[in-house]
Design a protein around this motif. Structure first.
Motif, mmCIF file in Angstrom:
data_model
loop_
_atom_site.group_PDB
_atom_site.id
_atom_site.type_symbol
_atom_site.label_atom_id
_atom_site.label_comp_id
_atom_site.label_asym_id
_atom_site.label_seq_id
_atom_site.Cartn_x
_atom_site.Cartn_y
_atom_site.Cartn_z
ATOM 1 N N VAL A 103 -13.862 -46.123 -9.456
ATOM 2 C CA VAL A 103 -14.884 -45.239 -10.167
ATOM 3 C C VAL A 103 -16.082 -44.839 -9.235
ATOM 4 C CG1 VAL A 103 -14.503 -47.433 -11.723
ATOM 5 C CG2 VAL A 103 -16.087 -47.826 -10.692
ATOM 6 N N VAL A 104 -16.423 -42.955 -9.862
ATOM 7 C CA VAL A 104 -17.212 -42.503 -9.207
ATOM 8 C C VAL A 104 -18.168 -42.260 -9.930
ATOM 9 C CG1 VAL A 104 -15.741 -41.954 -6.743
ATOM 10 C CG2 VAL A 104 -15.910 -40.925 -9.014
ATOM 11 N N GLY A 105 -19.440 -41.747 -9.112
ATOM 12 C CA GLY A 105 -20.924 -41.618 -10.225
ATOM 13 C C GLY A 105 -21.215 -42.153 -11.060
ATOM 14 N N LYS A 106 -21.041 -41.341 -12.110
ATOM 15 C CA LYS A 106 -22.160 -42.514 -13.573
ATOM 16 C C LYS A 106 -21.025 -43.389 -13.584
ATOM 17 C CE LYS A 106 -24.374 -37.965 -15.826
ATOM 18 N NZ LYS A 106 -24.705 -37.911 -16.820
ATOM 19 N N GLU A 107 -19.823 -43.597 -14.131
ATOM 20 C CA GLU A 107 -19.173 -44.957 -13.974
ATOM 21 C C GLU A 107 -19.882 -45.964 -12.533
ATOM 22 O OE1 GLU A 107 -15.166 -43.720 -13.655
ATOM 23 O OE2 GLU A 107 -15.156 -42.779 -16.353
ATOM 24 N N ALA A 108 -19.105 -45.699 -11.524
ATOM 25 C CA ALA A 108 -19.435 -46.535 -10.808
ATOM 26 C C ALA A 108 -20.987 -47.305 -11.049
ATOM 27 C CB ALA A 108 -20.281 -45.550 -9.126
ATOM 28 N N GLN A 109 -22.093 -45.941 -11.156
ATOM 29 C CA GLN A 109 -23.378 -46.461 -11.675
ATOM 30 C C GLN A 109 -23.040 -47.818 -12.465
ATOM 31 O OE1 GLN A 109 -26.036 -45.824 -9.618
ATOM 32 N NE2 GLN A 109 -27.429 -47.310 -10.644
ATOM 33 N N ALA A 110 -22.313 -47.401 -13.578
ATOM 34 C CA ALA A 110 -22.680 -48.144 -14.668
ATOM 35 C C ALA A 110 -21.663 -49.702 -14.461
ATOM 36 C CB ALA A 110 -21.433 -47.710 -16.009
ATOM 37 N N VAL A 111 -20.341 -49.363 -13.352
ATOM 38 C CA VAL A 111 -20.495 -50.487 -12.985
ATOM 39 C C VAL A 111 -20.968 -51.791 -12.494
ATOM 40 C CG1 VAL A 111 -18.637 -51.799 -11.917
ATOM 41 C CG2 VAL A 111 -17.512 -49.778 -13.443
ATOM 42 N N ALA A 112 -21.413 -50.559 -11.590
ATOM 43 C CA ALA A 112 -22.703 -51.679 -10.586
ATOM 44 C C ALA A 112 -24.093 -51.748 -11.770
ATOM 45 C CB ALA A 112 -23.192 -50.767 -9.652
ATOM 46 N N GLN A 113 -24.391 -51.532 -12.039
ATOM 47 C CA GLN A 113 -24.991 -52.100 -13.531
ATOM 48 C C GLN A 113 -24.760 -53.070 -14.105
ATOM 49 O OE1 GLN A 113 -28.623 -50.309 -14.335
ATOM 50 N NE2 GLN A 113 -28.468 -50.059 -12.716
ATOM 51 N N PHE A 114 -23.886 -53.381 -14.898
ATOM 52 C CA PHE A 114 -23.003 -54.133 -15.340
ATOM 53 C C PHE A 114 -22.584 -55.900 -14.413
ATOM 54 C CE2 PHE A 114 -19.394 -56.522 -15.633
ATOM 55 C CZ PHE A 114 -19.055 -57.107 -17.162
ATOM 56 N N LEU A 115 -22.459 -55.006 -13.115
ATOM 57 C CA LEU A 115 -22.200 -56.252 -12.618
ATOM 58 C C LEU A 115 -23.338 -57.290 -11.836
ATOM 59 C CD1 LEU A 115 -19.059 -55.298 -9.800
ATOM 60 C CD2 LEU A 115 -19.659 -57.484 -11.897
ATOM 61 N N ALA A 116 -24.510 -55.916 -11.950
ATOM 62 C CA ALA A 116 -25.720 -56.869 -11.335
ATOM 63 C C ALA A 116 -26.217 -57.661 -12.520
ATOM 64 C CB ALA A 116 -26.303 -55.592 -10.766
ATOM 65 N N LYS A 117 -25.586 -57.546 -13.458
ATOM 66 C CA LYS A 117 -26.333 -58.176 -14.837
ATOM 67 C C LYS A 117 -26.470 -59.188 -15.196
ATOM 68 C CE LYS A 117 -27.623 -57.584 -19.738
ATOM 69 N NZ LYS A 117 -27.734 -56.724 -20.557
#
Length: 131
Positions: A103-117
């Protein structure tokens, strides 16, 4: 004709019961700011990673069952946004198995935020040397 209708109803009931078996799905509310990340993780990452929050069971649970493509179990491994983004860009931490930029861009950021939570909810609690 009633016999055929009964057969169809029974067949549909059997299919419905089988499709519900073992499928947990995403348990993140659509109002949760990380819901897009949960959906993307379920679509792109669940084949190799485990995380109960999205019903993903891609990691091996026993060493004897382990396959080369099994990724970390995120139920027991806590992650930070920057760690996840690094792994996404570089194909994991070893760079050997996970596809780079899955995943890249906003999608990568969304996955990262989800996993961090949600990652690490079953991780053992560390004991503080001061505590």
């Amino acid at each position: 004709m009633p016999r055929r209708a009964l057969t169809v109803v029974l067949a549909l009931a059997a299919v419905a019961s089988l499709s519900a078996c073992g499928s947990r799905g995403i348990s993140v509310s659509k109002s949760d700011p990380t819901s897009d990340g949960a959906r993307l993780f379920a679509e792109r990452c669940s084949g190799c990673h485990t995380l109960d929050k999205v019903g993903a069971e891609g990691s091996a649970t026993k060493v004897r069952d382990r396959e080369r493509v099994d990724g970390p179990n995120f139920n027991t491994r806590k992650e930070q946004v920057n760690q996840v983004l690094y792994a996404i860009r570089n194909g994991g931490f070893s760079g050997a198995i996970m596809p780079e930029n899955i995943v890249v861009g906003k999608e990568a950021q969304a996955v990262a935020q989800f996993l961090a939570k949600y990652a690490g909810t079953q991780a053992p609690q560390s004991v503080s040397p001061n505590g």
